[in-house]
Scaffold this motif. Structure first.
Motif, PDB file in Angstrom:
ATOM      1  N   ALA A  22      23.530   7.741 -29.021  1.00 13.20           N
ATOM      2  CA  ALA A  22      24.582   7.650 -27.808  1.00 13.20           C
ATOM      3  C   ALA A  22      24.156   6.536 -27.000  1.00 13.20           C
ATOM      4  N   SER A  77      28.495  13.467 -26.826  1.00  6.45           N
ATOM      5  CA  SER A  77      28.114  12.134 -26.936  1.00  6.45           C
ATOM      6  C   SER A  77      28.295  11.509 -28.202  1.00  6.45           C
ATOM      7  N   THR A 105      29.545   4.929 -20.210  1.00  6.92           N
ATOM      8  CA  THR A 105      28.441   5.253 -21.160  1.00  6.92           C
ATOM      9  C   THR A 105      27.718   4.098 -21.458  1.00  6.92           C
ATOM     10  N   SER A 134      21.348  10.052 -23.476  1.00 10.25           N
ATOM     11  CA  SER A 134      22.830  10.460 -23.315  1.00 10.25           C
ATOM     12  C   SER A 134      23.351  10.593 -22.045  1.00 10.25           C
TER      13      SER A 134
END
Ligand code: KE4
Length: 433
Positions: free
Chosen positions: A30, A161, A378, A398
């Motif tokens: 991730a 994730s 992210t 993550s």
């Protein structure tokens, strides 16, 4: 920062272990890059194969409330091992730990130990289905209850994730019996009960969600879940695998004054060794085999060495009147400090903490459910993760995870972390195209 030994260890691991790891989130997918392999840990610190040291805010995903290799835990485990590592027969250590748990979580009138949180949640759902004769359960999008089929529908944590919230391999039949609703939306729960009368065995919830990142309930939400379950004859299962003994001595149920029908536990109660548990109302638990007909078993359930680690940990909890105040001071210092640094660098974010758990989302939206969590940047989190790793701070790999502090973390550790965050954000923001 050279991590050559970790890189070669990962390449070696991949020749015998699927994906090179034994739990998906550890592979750094991730956040990118090669996962660091750990040589040792002590207190709040991790040491990797290349002898880099890190302040650890993952703490094995929550179990290590007193930090790595705490002397009381190491001594208890070492002594237990000299008496044999497993018997497959009952021991008094199991009653010792069960009594410690029940003494701090009075809703747990009877319990059963397992070897993981997943076993605990799976067994709790089987029990709920068995005692109610109903087949459906309600879970909430973004909540994670372990790697078991009934829960891998809109699941959080690494399922989210890694893009597998609805894992292949989970059958249509299984998915049909799992109703997924938005967290923090009490109306949707009542509507589900109305749409599926007498069909829902249980509502399982992370009362404070740690597996979207840290997401807290809106005022009255948990109380509404309790009322709906009572009104419709369904069981309320508090999945406190992460929050149990982490947010308060008696978990979320103590803070919120709610009595769930069943509670699942893990992590802290094993002190870093494999222990899960499910427990609650005596009239429910006594329907488990061998006294009842709803089956439960486990070769290493109540393992004496694991029990020793849990007993040492919970005895320290039981004997420390100011433990959670001190832990909350650390969480507050960290999240207030991160807020100030992120404001300074003009980075959109929200922070939260609950006891010794904390969360950081890179979004300007308030996060109260999965839809809110999914607005996070992210890609920015991945840059932040690596910039902090390079500066000796080990965060969850993550965005959709919570962080943890322990009694081994010091104010100086927090200060070092905040200084690292300031440098890291300067680097990232200045480098941003
Ligand atoms: P385990 O089977 O991983 O012991 O527990 C499953 C579980 C159940 N319920 C809650 C609320 C949990 O947080 C977990 C496991 N948590 C993850 C961390 N988000 C474990 C880390 C991992 O998957 O490696």
């Amino acid at each position: 920062m050279s991590i050559e030994r970790s890189i070669s260890a990962f390449a070696r691991a991949r020749t015998s272990i699927a994906g090179g790891v034994n739990s998906s989130v550890r592979a750094f997918k991730a956040v990118g890059g090669s996962p660091i392999f750990i040589k040792s840990a002590n207190g709040a610190m991790l040491r990797d194969l290349d002898d880099h040291e890190y302040i650890d805010y993952v703490l094995s995903w929550g179990p290590l409330l007193f930090g790595h290799a705490h002397p009381a835990v190491v001594k208890a485990v070492s002594q237990a091992a000299t008496r044999g590592t497993s018997y497959g027969a009952p021991t008094e250590a199991e009653s010792d730990l069960a009594e410690l748990i029940a003494g701090m979580m009075p809703s747990i009138e009877r319990l059963r130990f397992t070897s993981s949180g997943t076993e605990a949640t799976s067994s709790a759902v089987r029990l709920a289905r068995g005692v109610t004769g109903r087949e459906k359960i309600i879970k909430f999008a973004g909540c994670y209850h372990g790697a078991a089929d009934p829960f891998l529908i809109a699941a959080g944590s690494s399922a989210l994730s890694l893009g597998a919230p609805n894992s292949p391999g989970v059958t249509v039949g299984t998915a049909r019996d799992t109703i997924v609703l938005p967290y923090n939306d009490a109306g949707s729960v009542e509507a589900a009960f109305d749409a599926h009368p007498d069909s829902i065995a249980a509502v399982i919830v992370e009362p404070y969600v740690g597996n979207m990142g840290l997401v807290l309930p809106k005022a009255g939400y948990l109380q509404a879940l309790r009322a709906s379950c009572t009104a419709h004859g369904a069981l309320l299962i508090f999945d406190e695998v992460m929050t149990g003994f982490r947010v308060a001595r008696g978990g979320v149920q103590e803070i919120e004054g709610i009595v769930p029908d069943l509670t699942t536990l893990g992590k802290v109660i094993g002190g870093g060794l494999p222990v899960g548990a499910f427990g609650g109302r005596r009239d429910l638990m006594e329907q488990l085999t061998p006294d009842g007909r709803i089956f439960h078993a486990g070769t290493l359930s109540g393992n004496p060495v694991a029990m020793a680690a849990g007993i040492a940990t919970l005895r320290m909890i039981a004997g420390d009147a100011t433990l959670y105040e001190r832990l909350e001071v650390l969480s507050r210092l960290l999240t207030d400090g991160l807020h100030a640094v992120l404001e300074k660098h003009g980075v959109a974010h929200t922070t939260a903490y609950a006891g010794s758990m904390f969360g950081l989302f890179f979004t300007e939206e308030p996060v109260s459910d999965l839809a809110g969590a999914m607005t996070c940047d992210t890609a920015f989190y991945a840059k932040y993760f690596h910039a902090m790793l390079d500066r000796g701070v080990y965060l969850a790999p993550s965005q959709f995870e919570a962080g943890f502090v322990s009694t081994a973390h010091t104010i100086r550790d927090i200060e070092r972390t905040l200084a690292a965050a300031d440098e890291a954000l300067e680097e990232i923001v200045c480098a941003k195209p």
